[in-house]
Write a protein that holds these residues in place. Structure first.
Motif, mmCIF file in Angstrom:
data_model
loop_
_atom_site.group_PDB
_atom_site.id
_atom_site.type_symbol
_atom_site.label_atom_id
_atom_site.label_comp_id
_atom_site.label_asym_id
_atom_site.label_seq_id
_atom_site.Cartn_x
_atom_site.Cartn_y
_atom_site.Cartn_z
ATOM 1 N N ASN A 158 -37.967 -76.130 16.735
ATOM 2 C CA ASN A 158 -37.155 -75.416 15.749
ATOM 3 C C ASN A 158 -38.082 -74.839 14.686
ATOM 4 N N LYS A 159 -37.485 -74.004 13.815
ATOM 5 C CA LYS A 159 -38.263 -73.392 12.728
ATOM 6 C C LYS A 159 -38.978 -74.421 11.877
ATOM 7 N N ASP A 160 -38.340 -75.589 11.664
ATOM 8 C CA ASP A 160 -38.967 -76.645 10.850
ATOM 9 C C ASP A 160 -39.938 -77.496 11.672
ATOM 10 N N HIS A 161 -40.235 -77.057 12.885
ATOM 11 C CA HIS A 161 -41.200 -77.709 13.787
ATOM 12 C C HIS A 161 -40.683 -79.008 14.402
ATOM 13 N N SER A 162 -39.394 -79.308 14.211
ATOM 14 C CA SER A 162 -38.825 -80.435 14.936
ATOM 15 C C SER A 162 -38.580 -79.996 16.378
ATOM 16 N N ILE A 163 -38.486 -80.979 17.285
ATOM 17 C CA ILE A 163 -38.330 -80.633 18.702
ATOM 18 C C ILE A 163 -36.909 -80.146 18.970
ATOM 19 N N ASN A 164 -36.793 -78.974 19.591
ATOM 20 C CA ASN A 164 -35.487 -78.442 19.986
ATOM 21 C C ASN A 164 -35.193 -78.849 21.429
ATOM 22 N N LYS A 165 -36.200 -78.686 22.289
ATOM 23 C CA LYS A 165 -35.958 -78.936 23.711
ATOM 24 C C LYS A 165 -37.283 -79.229 24.407
ATOM 25 N N VAL A 166 -37.276 -80.241 25.287
ATOM 26 C CA VAL A 166 -38.456 -80.521 26.109
ATOM 27 C C VAL A 166 -38.011 -80.648 27.563
ATOM 28 N N LEU A 167 -38.624 -79.864 28.427
ATOM 29 C CA LEU A 167 -38.245 -79.885 29.847
ATOM 30 C C LEU A 167 -39.493 -80.014 30.721
ATOM 31 N N ILE A 168 -39.353 -80.767 31.820
ATOM 32 C CA ILE A 168 -40.399 -80.741 32.849
ATOM 33 C C ILE A 168 -39.735 -80.202 34.109
ATOM 34 N N ASN A 169 -40.280 -79.138 34.641
ATOM 35 C CA ASN A 169 -39.678 -78.428 35.773
ATOM 36 C C ASN A 169 -38.191 -78.151 35.525
ATOM 37 N N LYS A 170 -37.939 -77.708 34.292
ATOM 38 C CA LYS A 170 -36.614 -77.282 33.825
ATOM 39 C C LYS A 170 -35.608 -78.426 33.691
ATOM 40 N N LYS A 171 -36.085 -79.689 33.785
ATOM 41 C CA LYS A 171 -35.162 -80.821 33.620
ATOM 42 C C LYS A 171 -35.605 -81.667 32.431
#
Lengths: 308, 265
Positions: free
Chosen positions: B188-201
């Motif tokens: 996110n803009k504040d550098h918090s994690i929005n999304k983490v995916l490995i091979n789209k999962k």
């Protein structure tokens, strides 16, 4: 060959290395240069760091056409003609960066440094890239000393082949050299540096500066460092070392490939000035520091003049 | 080119004259009482080493046979690069970093699969390990050596979901363009994690992930401590050889920046 004006007025025989030594007393008189007052000595320090196997001038990229060992050698010669009381030092990471290292294992780099007449070098992290055995293998090609004070090589093949400090006498001036290297753990694969033990650079520097001053009676003390120029946070750097110690006149550094417009002057632990310099990387620049010293004790309260 | 002769070479040093000189200077030093010198003035500067300087003939002659042998092997063209790529072109991910990670996967996975029957989930290399840019134009053997002068090998580590989270925290904390492949991190803009995916999962904490990296990082280089004591497989494949093999089979390179590691606008 171009010669400096005042050189042309002297015997050219003095220029040859052997003659220079046997004409030691004569050279003392003549080569101190016309600009020097009686009783004043001039010592020139030339230095490189992070040359990283750059033998030929760089081809392509933002540094296209810069560097090159054959040119560096010519420049060194010119300075030596001007002042034979010159020391040539390297601050590590001699190895790695061009295929010359991959193909010849550092042989060419070290042989060329010998030809250029390097007086001493310290050890950088990349000098372990062919493992400590690869560095050891190149030692016979070096007529100069590797000087490093905070790596304990006792349990390695390098034991007895490295100096923790070195004194060079030029024109009667006693110049003390010591070296400090960077923390290897996390930076170099342990299977490369083997049982090399890293000791605290600041504590080591304090000890070495004291030994060089008090036991070896040095007039000048120079630290050759591969710690890095400066860091955010509390990682030890040349600037941090300068501020935390005393008795050191000059810290020449490497590792961070820092290009400076001019050397930095830092207040040391007892409020005296110490000069810190680094000259980028790849042999793009040759650093030069000129020390002017006067015989006997200077009146108290007179500061050293820094011209940078 | 202007030439300059080497004057102070230790190679041509006359040893008996040296010994005599040392003796003489020792006598001189000892006979007078030792003088003390105090520092008065210091000046510092640097000289650029460039084409305005002369070259020393002896040095050039000494280098010549080494250079000739090397050039014969290094100048062979093995691919073509249409756009210059450097490791600091962009933040978080770069065309050259994406190339490195893609080549490690493309070249390394078939070897790993043939030895273990397993596939790669992701690749992680280090930004500092890209030692040179790649200019637009012919790609040669020399290019591969310049990008990857080190003899590091591809190794595959098996990480638990928890260890993968440590890996991600490392990347998010440093925000350096370490080359990755198969992994996507959006902040996110504040550098918090929005999304983490490995091979789209999303990451499965109970799954074991196969991570291709190099032996330097596996052994804790760049303080990547999450690899410590994880099961590791060697495939006896140097990163540089993977680059050379890939360049030889691909006519024209085509790598771009994307949103594998990015900050949402």
């Amino acid at each position: 060959m171009k010669r400096r004006k005042f050189i042309r007025n002297t015997s050219t025989g003095i220029l040859a290395g052997t003659a220079l030594w046997s004409n030691y007393a004569l050279a003392n008189g003549i080569f101190t240069g016309p600009e020097l007052e009686m009783g004043t000595k001039k010592i020139t320090i030339l230095h490189t760091n992070d040359t990283h196997s750059h033998i030929e001038p760089i081809s392509g990229g933002r540094n296209d056409g810069r560097g090159g060992v054959a040119r560096r050698a010519a420049l060194i010669n010119t300075v030596r003609e001007e002042n034979p009381n010159t020391l040539l030092l390297d601050c590590g990471d001699i190895f790695q960066g061009t295929p010359y290292f991959n193909f010849y294992g550092g042989e060419l780099e070290i042989k060329l440094m010998t030809m250029m007449g390097y007086d001493a070098a310290t050890i950088g992290n990349h000098d372990f890239d062919n493992s400590i055995d690869g560095l050891f293998k190149q030692l016979p090609n070096a007529s100069f000393d590797f000087v490093i004070s905070n790596y304990d090589f006792s349990n390695t093949i390098m034991d007895g082949h490295i100096k923790s400090r070195k004194v060079v006498i030029k024109d009667g001036v006693r110049i003390g050299l010591f070296g400090v290297g960077i923390q290897l753990q996390g930076l170099v694969d342990p299977k490369m540096y083997k049982e090399t033990i890293y000791n605290d650079p600041i504590e080591t520097a304090k000890d070495q500066a004291r030994l060089l001053r008090e036991e070896d009676n040095c007039d000048l003390v120079i630290c050759m460092s591969h710690l890095g120029y400066s860091y955010r946070g509390d990682k030890v750097s040349d600037l941090a070392l300068a501020a935390a110690t005393s008795g050191i006149d000059l810290i020449i550094g490497g590792h961070t490939h820092t290009f400076l417009d001019a050397p930095e002057i830092v207040k040391n632990a007892i409020g005296k000035d110490v000069m810190v310099n680094q000259v980028g990387c790849y042999g793009i620049n040759l650093g030069r520091i000129d020390f002017y010293l006067k015989e006997g004790k200077i009146d108290k309260g007179v500061d050293v003049v820094y011209d940078v | 080119m202007k030439k300059n002769k080497l004057v102070n070479s230790k190679v041509v040093f006359n040893h008996s004259a040296f010994a005599k000189a040392v003796l003489l200077s020792t006598i001189l030093l000892v006979s007078c009482s030792q003088k003390i010198y105090e520092l008065k003035k210091v000046s510092g500067n640097q000289t650029a080493v460039d084409a305005t300087l002369e070259s020393t003939e002896e040095i050039e002659a000494f280098i010549a046979p080494f250079k000739k042998s090397l050039d014969g092997q290094m100048n062979e063209q093995i691919s073509y690069n249409p756009t210059s790529m450097h490791k600091n072109d962009y933040k978080l991910n770069t065309p050259i970093g994406n190339m490195m990670a893609a080549i490690v996967r493309t070249q390394g996975e078939p070897v790993y699969y043939s030895r273990t029957g397993k596939r790669l989930d992701m690749v992680l290399l280090n930004h500092g390990g890209i030692r040179s840019g790649l200019n637009a134009g012919p790609v040669t053997m020399r290019s591969a050596y310049e990008i990857m002068p080190f003899d590091n090998e591809i190794v595959i580590a098996e990480l638990s979901g928890k260890q993968v989270h440590e890996l991600i925290n490392y990347l998010v904390e440093r925000k350096s363009a370490h080359p990755i492949d198969g992994l996507q991190i959006l902040l996110n803009k504040d550098h918090s994690i929005n999304k983490v995916l490995i091979n789209k999962k999303p990451i499965d904490n109970y799954k074991t992930y196969t991570v291709a990296t190099n032996d330097y990082l596996y052994n804790g280089g760049d303080n990547m401590s999450f690899f410590k004591d994880t099961p590791m497989t060697k495939i006896d494949y140097k990163i540089r050889n993977a680059l050379i093999d890939y360049f030889k089979k691909v006519d024209t390179l085509n790598f771009k920046r994307d949103n594998r590691f990015d900050i949402l606008k």
